[in-house]
Design a protein around this motif. Structure first.
Motif, PDB file in Angstrom:
ATOM      1  N   ARG A 153       7.596  31.597  57.821  1.00  0.00           N
ATOM      2  CA  ARG A 153       8.524  31.125  58.863  1.00  0.00           C
ATOM      3  C   ARG A 153       8.071  31.542  60.262  1.00  0.00           C
ATOM      4  NH1 ARG A 153      10.562  35.554  56.381  1.00  0.00           N
ATOM      5  NH2 ARG A 153      11.492  37.244  57.640  1.00  0.00           N
ATOM      6  N   TYR A 154       7.148  32.523  60.343  1.00  0.00           N
ATOM      7  CA  TYR A 154       6.686  32.990  61.643  1.00  0.00           C
ATOM      8  C   TYR A 154       5.433  32.259  62.139  1.00  0.00           C
ATOM      9  CZ  TYR A 154       9.671  37.093  60.850  1.00  0.00           C
ATOM     10  OH  TYR A 154      10.732  37.921  60.623  1.00  0.00           O
ATOM     11  N   VAL A 155       4.810  31.472  61.275  1.00  0.00           N
ATOM     12  CA  VAL A 155       3.480  30.948  61.612  1.00  0.00           C
ATOM     13  C   VAL A 155       3.491  30.122  62.891  1.00  0.00           C
ATOM     14  CG1 VAL A 155       1.602  29.433  60.888  1.00  0.00           C
ATOM     15  CG2 VAL A 155       2.605  31.020  59.250  1.00  0.00           C
ATOM     16  N   ASP A 156       4.394  29.160  63.002  1.00  0.00           N
ATOM     17  CA  ASP A 156       4.383  28.283  64.171  1.00  0.00           C
ATOM     18  C   ASP A 156       4.676  29.054  65.457  1.00  0.00           C
ATOM     19  OD1 ASP A 156       3.657  25.958  62.820  1.00  0.00           O
ATOM     20  OD2 ASP A 156       5.738  25.488  62.303  1.00  0.00           O
ATOM     21  N   ALA A 157       5.629  29.972  65.414  1.00  0.00           N
ATOM     22  CA  ALA A 157       5.918  30.785  66.605  1.00  0.00           C
ATOM     23  C   ALA A 157       4.739  31.693  66.936  1.00  0.00           C
ATOM     24  CB  ALA A 157       7.173  31.620  66.382  1.00  0.00           C
ATOM     25  N   TYR A 158       4.075  32.196  65.901  1.00  0.00           N
ATOM     26  CA  TYR A 158       2.881  33.018  66.127  1.00  0.00           C
ATOM     27  C   TYR A 158       1.796  32.201  66.830  1.00  0.00           C
ATOM     28  CZ  TYR A 158      -1.225  35.908  65.282  1.00  0.00           C
ATOM     29  OH  TYR A 158      -2.368  36.661  65.458  1.00  0.00           O
ATOM     30  N   LEU A 159       1.592  30.974  66.369  1.00  0.00           N
ATOM     31  CA  LEU A 159       0.577  30.126  66.989  1.00  0.00           C
ATOM     32  C   LEU A 159       0.957  29.759  68.424  1.00  0.00           C
ATOM     33  CD1 LEU A 159      -0.397  27.778  64.014  1.00  0.00           C
ATOM     34  CD2 LEU A 159      -1.527  29.883  64.788  1.00  0.00           C
ATOM     35  N   ASP A 160       2.244  29.594  68.691  1.00  0.00           N
ATOM     36  CA  ASP A 160       2.684  29.358  70.071  1.00  0.00           C
ATOM     37  C   ASP A 160       2.250  30.518  70.970  1.00  0.00           C
ATOM     38  OD1 ASP A 160       3.934  26.972  69.384  1.00  0.00           O
ATOM     39  OD2 ASP A 160       5.934  27.881  69.206  1.00  0.00           O
ATOM     40  N   ALA A 161       2.516  31.745  70.508  1.00  0.00           N
ATOM     41  CA  ALA A 161       2.163  32.934  71.288  1.00  0.00           C
ATOM     42  C   ALA A 161       0.649  33.067  71.422  1.00  0.00           C
ATOM     43  CB  ALA A 161       2.757  34.186  70.638  1.00  0.00           C
ATOM     44  N   LEU A 162      -0.066  32.804  70.338  1.00  0.00           N
ATOM     45  CA  LEU A 162      -1.525  32.919  70.349  1.00  0.00           C
ATOM     46  C   LEU A 162      -2.137  31.931  71.344  1.00  0.00           C
ATOM     47  CD1 LEU A 162      -3.874  34.416  68.885  1.00  0.00           C
ATOM     48  CD2 LEU A 162      -3.945  32.474  67.296  1.00  0.00           C
ATOM     49  N   GLU A 163      -1.668  30.692  71.307  1.00  0.00           N
ATOM     50  CA  GLU A 163      -2.163  29.681  72.251  1.00  0.00           C
ATOM     51  C   GLU A 163      -1.901  30.108  73.696  1.00  0.00           C
ATOM     52  OE1 GLU A 163      -1.541  25.598  69.606  1.00  0.00           O
ATOM     53  OE2 GLU A 163       0.136  26.476  70.714  1.00  0.00           O
ATOM     54  N   LYS A 164      -0.730  30.650  73.949  1.00  0.00           N
ATOM     55  CA  LYS A 164      -0.376  31.087  75.300  1.00  0.00           C
ATOM     56  C   LYS A 164      -1.287  32.224  75.741  1.00  0.00           C
ATOM     57  CE  LYS A 164       3.596  32.552  78.064  1.00  0.00           C
ATOM     58  NZ  LYS A 164       5.063  32.849  78.051  1.00  0.00           N
ATOM     59  N   GLU A 165      -1.534  33.177  74.854  1.00  0.00           N
ATOM     60  CA  GLU A 165      -2.384  34.322  75.191  1.00  0.00           C
ATOM     61  C   GLU A 165      -3.810  33.881  75.496  1.00  0.00           C
ATOM     62  OE1 GLU A 165      -3.731  38.674  73.380  1.00  0.00           O
ATOM     63  OE2 GLU A 165      -2.877  37.155  72.049  1.00  0.00           O
ATOM     64  N   ILE A 166      -4.367  33.025  74.650  1.00  0.00           N
ATOM     65  CA  ILE A 166      -5.750  32.569  74.840  1.00  0.00           C
ATOM     66  C   ILE A 166      -5.879  31.785  76.144  1.00  0.00           C
ATOM     67  CG2 ILE A 166      -7.559  31.079  73.915  1.00  0.00           C
ATOM     68  CD1 ILE A 166      -6.501  31.789  71.096  1.00  0.00           C
ATOM     69  N   SER A 167      -4.938  30.880  76.408  1.00  0.00           N
ATOM     70  CA  SER A 167      -4.994  30.063  77.615  1.00  0.00           C
ATOM     71  C   SER A 167      -4.879  30.911  78.874  1.00  0.00           C
ATOM     72  CB  SER A 167      -3.878  29.014  77.583  1.00  0.00           C
ATOM     73  OG  SER A 167      -3.863  28.256  78.768  1.00  0.00           O
ATOM     74  N   ALA A 168      -4.008  31.903  78.851  1.00  0.00           N
ATOM     75  CA  ALA A 168      -3.771  32.728  80.038  1.00  0.00           C
ATOM     76  C   ALA A 168      -4.924  33.661  80.349  1.00  0.00           C
ATOM     77  CB  ALA A 168      -2.492  33.544  79.855  1.00  0.00           C
ATOM     78  N   CYS A 169      -5.779  33.898  79.377  1.00  0.00           N
ATOM     79  CA  CYS A 169      -6.855  34.880  79.556  1.00  0.00           C
ATOM     80  C   CYS A 169      -8.231  34.235  79.648  1.00  0.00           C
ATOM     81  CB  CYS A 169      -6.826  35.894  78.411  1.00  0.00           C
ATOM     82  SG  CYS A 169      -5.316  36.880  78.371  1.00  0.00           S
ATOM     83  N   ARG A 170      -8.257  32.968  80.015  1.00  0.00           N
ATOM     84  CA  ARG A 170      -9.528  32.256  80.026  1.00  0.00           C
ATOM     85  C   ARG A 170     -10.531  32.865  81.001  1.00  0.00           C
ATOM     86  NH1 ARG A 170     -10.839  25.773  80.805  1.00  0.00           N
ATOM     87  NH2 ARG A 170     -13.085  25.997  80.587  1.00  0.00           N
ATOM     88  N   GLY A 171     -10.117  33.364  82.136  1.00  0.00           N
ATOM     89  CA  GLY A 171     -11.060  33.829  83.143  1.00  0.00           C
ATOM     90  C   GLY A 171     -11.414  35.289  83.069  1.00  0.00           C
ATOM     91  N   LEU A 172     -11.364  35.887  81.893  1.00  0.00           N
ATOM     92  CA  LEU A 172     -11.542  37.334  81.791  1.00  0.00           C
ATOM     93  C   LEU A 172     -12.942  37.761  81.368  1.00  0.00           C
ATOM     94  CD1 LEU A 172      -8.144  38.398  80.177  1.00  0.00           C
ATOM     95  CD2 LEU A 172      -8.753  38.189  82.582  1.00  0.00           C
TER      96      LEU A 172
END
Length: 459
Positions: A174-193
């Motif tokens: 039940r957590y998978v989709d919400a986990y992927l939402d958070a993961l996508e947000k983290e990866i996108s926000a940290c692109r320039g690191l």
């Protein structure tokens, strides 16, 4: 019982004492430094040994490093004489022997001299030399270089030996989709690191336990970074392989996958809580070979109930399949593993024979050792070794094990590293282990990551 007059040495010396088992006589250690002279006195059972080393150092950090090193050697040598036992790595209890070897080379010294003084076996010293040779052309300190790790903490079930923070997807789906939402947000926000990117690694857990649409989301998030670099997906257990998922990996440019049988013995698979058979391993491997992936197979020495013959048969079976990489792990029970609750100490019975066979057979088959690391509480005081066919070493594994690049890690329980070369230090940054906590704190996680790594332009 161990006593020492120097508090910062106690944890290091206890690591050495534990190598010899729980039942040891009282040990009294005393350390004194006089300029560049390091003086150790060790008393065991009324017998006193005196040791002296000379080493020029610069600053308190280097002083402590050498004090720990030579005091550990002193305690090890005294225990070796008292017990009549030798350890394959001697007084070395650190997790990265090759990192120590590189430091000795950088200082203009022959690393073999120090390893011999530490009590490492001639076979292990030769193993290190072979690893350094295999890393030629990969090992390099490059300012701004980085590797990306993306963690998928879901598995079909929890293995008995596993100490990773993985979640049985049957209970946590039940957590998978919400986990992927958070993961996508983290990866996108940290692109320039990061600057130069060496590799991308999607690990777990078992990434292929995700449904195809969910797996596509992870691959989409990684896509902006993965073009033209080594790209690994730890596909994992053979019972989750499907052609649809492998098609996705191919289409997104994945260059390397890992198949993790751990053993080819069906009885052992049942004992450790796996839900697949050796036949499933062969089926998954045959399926993977229809694609242009380099393949790694993982094995574990010392699994519950496995005989030397069982393990050796697994090594031979893996070699017969001829993957590009074979990793031979030694069982290590840490907090979080179910077996840790059942086994108070790992005696390592049969481990030396298992590891000796794996080395002999892999060398004879043309494989080279290209990385190794060790852990506390490792059965038989052995090691984990990655083996490769010539020219097929995994860049990610070399970079991470030798700690020569930044590692930017995304996901629950992902631990990243930022290298500060000028200061000769590494700063680690871990995300929450608990999946709901990770999801709930994703904005805070992103802010901490951006603060540590800073913002620099992609090259």
């Amino acid at each position: 019982m161990l006593t020492t007059n120097t508090d910062f040495l106690y944890p290091e010396l206890m690591d050495v004492v534990r190598l010899f088992g729980d039942e040891q006589p009282d040990i009294r250690h005393e350390f004194v430094s006089e300029g560049d002279r390091f003086l150790d006195t060790v008393e065991i059972g009324g017998h006193v040994d005196h040791y002296e080393e000379r080493m020029v150092f610069s600053g308190d950090l280097e002083f402590r490093r050498y004090a720990k090193r030579f005091s550990k050697i002193a305690v090890y040598e005294s225990l070796r004489r008292v017990t009549g036992r030798s350890m394959p790595w001697g007084a070395l209890t650190g997790i990265r022997p090759t990192k120590l070897a590189y430091a000795e080379i950088a200082a203009g010294r022959d690393f073999r001299v120090l390893f011999k003084k530490c009590g490492a076996s001639s076979e292990n010293i030769a193993l290190i030399a072979d690893v350094l040779h295999a890393q030629e052309g990969i090992y390099a300190h490059t300012e701004g270089a980085a590797d990306l790790y993306i963690g998928i903490p879901f598995c079909p079930s929890k293995c008995e030996y596993c100490s990773f923070i993985t979640a049985d997807i049957g209970r946590t789906g039940r957590y998978v989709d919400a986990y992927l939402d958070a993961l996508e947000k983290e990866i996108s926000a940290c692109r320039g690191l990061f600057g130069k990117l060496n590799s991308v690694y999607i690990g777990g857990g078992t990434p292929l336990v995700l449904e195809p649409a969910q797996l596509r989301r992870v691959l989409d998030a990684a896509a902006p970074f993965a073009e033209g670099v080594e790209y690994t997906v730890e596909a994992g257990r053979p019972d989750v392989f499907t052609e649809e998922k492998l098609d996705l990996l191919r289409d997104y440019g994945v260059t390397r996958i890992c198949v993790n049988p751990q053993t080819f013995c069906d009885e052992t698979l049942v004992r450790i809580g796996r839900r697949h058979t050796a036949a499933d391993v062969y089926r998954a491997y045959e399926m993977a070979r229809r694609y242009p992936f380099a393949v790694n197979l993982d094995l574990i020495a010392g699994l519950t109930g496995e005989s030397v013959d069982d393990f050796c048969a697994s090594v031979d079976a893996a070699i017969a399949l001829a993957p590009e990489n074979i990793t031979v792990h030694t069982l290590c029970l840490k907090k979080g593993a179910r077996l840790k609750e059942e086994e108070t100490r790992l005696c390592g019975a049969g481990l030396p024979e298992m590891i000796a066979h794996s080395r002999r057979a892999l060398y004879e088959a043309g494989y080279q050792p290209y990385y190794l690391y060790r852990q506390k509480y490792m059965a038989g005081n052995c090691e984990n070794t990655g083996w490769t066919k010539p020219g097929r070493a995994c860049v990610y594994n070399v970079d991470v094990m030798e700690e020569i690049t930044d590692n930017i890690a995304f996901g629950a329980n992902a631990v990243g590293k930022k290298l500060f070369a000028a200061e000769a230090r590494i700063e680690r940054l871990g995300s929450p282990k608990d999946i709901p906590t990770y999801i709930g704190k994703i904005d805070e996680i992103i802010a901490r990551k951006q603060k540590l790594y800073g913002r620099i332009s992609l090259q």
